[in-house]
Write a protein that holds these residues in place. Structure first.
Motif, PDB file in Angstrom:
ATOM      1  N   UNK A  29      95.333  97.288  24.977  1.00 20.18           N
ATOM      2  CA  UNK A  29      96.169  96.732  26.044  1.00 20.18           C
ATOM      3  C   UNK A  29      95.356  96.029  27.127  1.00 20.18           C
ATOM      4  N   UNK A  30      94.221  96.618  27.530  1.00 19.89           N
ATOM      5  CA  UNK A  30      93.461  95.939  28.583  1.00 19.89           C
ATOM      6  C   UNK A  30      92.776  94.680  28.066  1.00 19.89           C
ATOM      7  N   UNK A  31      92.338  94.698  26.813  1.00 17.12           N
ATOM      8  CA  UNK A  31      91.721  93.484  26.251  1.00 17.12           C
ATOM      9  C   UNK A  31      92.767  92.388  26.080  1.00 17.12           C
ATOM     10  N   UNK A  32      93.931  92.749  25.563  1.00 18.66           N
ATOM     11  CA  UNK A  32      95.004  91.756  25.403  1.00 18.66           C
ATOM     12  C   UNK A  32      95.505  91.241  26.750  1.00 18.66           C
ATOM     13  N   UNK A  33      95.568  92.111  27.754  1.00 21.93           N
ATOM     14  CA  UNK A  33      96.001  91.677  29.084  1.00 21.93           C
ATOM     15  C   UNK A  33      95.009  90.678  29.669  1.00 21.93           C
ATOM     16  N   UNK A  34      93.768  90.791  29.297  1.00 25.96           N
ATOM     17  CA  UNK A  34      92.776  89.826  29.769  1.00 25.96           C
ATOM     18  C   UNK A  34      92.810  88.543  28.950  1.00 25.96           C
ATOM     19  N   UNK A  35      92.764  88.657  27.617  1.00 25.81           N
ATOM     20  CA  UNK A  35      92.606  87.481  26.769  1.00 25.81           C
ATOM     21  C   UNK A  35      93.909  86.746  26.459  1.00 25.81           C
ATOM     22  N   UNK A  42     106.444  93.734  23.319  1.00 26.75           N
ATOM     23  CA  UNK A  42     107.311  94.714  23.992  1.00 26.75           C
ATOM     24  C   UNK A  42     108.055  95.606  22.998  1.00 26.75           C
ATOM     25  N   UNK A  43     108.117  95.192  21.739  1.00 24.70           N
ATOM     26  CA  UNK A  43     108.760  96.014  20.714  1.00 24.70           C
ATOM     27  C   UNK A  43     108.006  97.327  20.536  1.00 24.70           C
ATOM     28  N   UNK A  44     106.679  97.266  20.538  1.00 28.48           N
ATOM     29  CA  UNK A  44     105.865  98.458  20.326  1.00 28.48           C
ATOM     30  C   UNK A  44     105.541  99.196  21.614  1.00 28.48           C
ATOM     31  N   UNK A  45     105.387  98.458  22.708  1.00 29.02           N
ATOM     32  CA  UNK A  45     104.887  99.064  23.934  1.00 29.02           C
ATOM     33  C   UNK A  45     105.905  99.137  25.064  1.00 29.02           C
ATOM     34  N   UNK A  46     107.061  98.521  24.920  1.00 25.52           N
ATOM     35  CA  UNK A  46     108.131  98.627  25.901  1.00 25.52           C
ATOM     36  C   UNK A  46     107.728  98.179  27.296  1.00 25.52           C
ATOM     37  N   UNK A  47     108.000  99.041  28.279  1.00 25.38           N
ATOM     38  CA  UNK A  47     107.704  98.718  29.685  1.00 25.38           C
ATOM     39  C   UNK A  47     106.213  98.564  29.943  1.00 25.38           C
TER      40      UNK A  47
END
Length: 135
Positions: A29-35, A42-47
Motif C-alpha cells: 500500500x505505501x509503495x503503490x500510494x507513492x508510485x 478499492x475492491x480488495x482494500x475498501x476504505x
C-alpha cells in the motif's frame, strides 16, 4: 552473553503467517500510494484504498519519504540481524535466512534474535506439558 551458550547454531524461527501477510499488504500500500495511487483496488482494500489513494495523490512526496525511510530502516535491521547471528554463533545458512527474513519483516523477525531465550523457554514448556499429557 553467557545465557546464549545453549542456543543451537541452527536456531531459526519463522514469523507467523498472519504477520507476514499484514506486513506485505502494508508495504504494498505505501509503495503503490507513492508510485501509482490511482490503481490501488478499492475492491480488495475498501476504505484503506481510498485513504491510500488520497494520501498518494495529495502528498506524494510524503509517501516517497515514507517508503525510502522504511527501506533504510529495514536495511539497518537486517545488518543488526547479521551482527546478532555472529554474536550468537549461528551458522552461515541460518544467518542468511535471518537476514532475508529481517530485511522484509523488520522487528517481527528481529524480535526472535534479540530475545531468543524467551522462545526456547516457551517451546520447552509446551514440550514438557505435551509429554505430561501423553503419559
Amino acid at each position: 552473553m553467557g545465557k546464549y551458550k545453549k542456543l543451537p547454531d541452527s536456531y531459526f524461527k519463522f514469523v507467523h503467517p498472519v504477520i507476514i501477510s499484514l506486513v506485505a499488504v502494508g508495504i504494498y500500500l505505501i509503495v503503490m500510494a507513492w508510485l501509482d495511487p490511482k490503481n490501488i483496488s478499492p475492491t480488495y482494500f475498501g476504505r484503506v484504498a481510498e485513504f491510500a489513494t488520497w494520501v498518494g495523490t495529495e502528498n506524494n512526496n510524503i509517501m516517497k519519504q515514507l517508503v525510502l525511510s522504511t527501506v533504510a530502516i529495514h536495511i539497518t535491521k537486517a545488518m543488526v540481524a547479521v551482527y546478532l547471528c555472529q554474536k550468537l554463533k549461528l551458522n552461515s545458512a541460518v544467518t542468511v535466512a535471518w537476514t532475508i527474513q529481517t530485511l522484509f519483516l523488520g522487528i517481527f523477525s528481529l524480535w526472535y534474535l534479540i530475545w531468543p531465550q524467551r522462545e526456547i523457554r516457551n517451546s520447552n514448556k509446551s514440550t514438557k506439558t505435551k509429554v505430561k499429557k501423553d503419559k
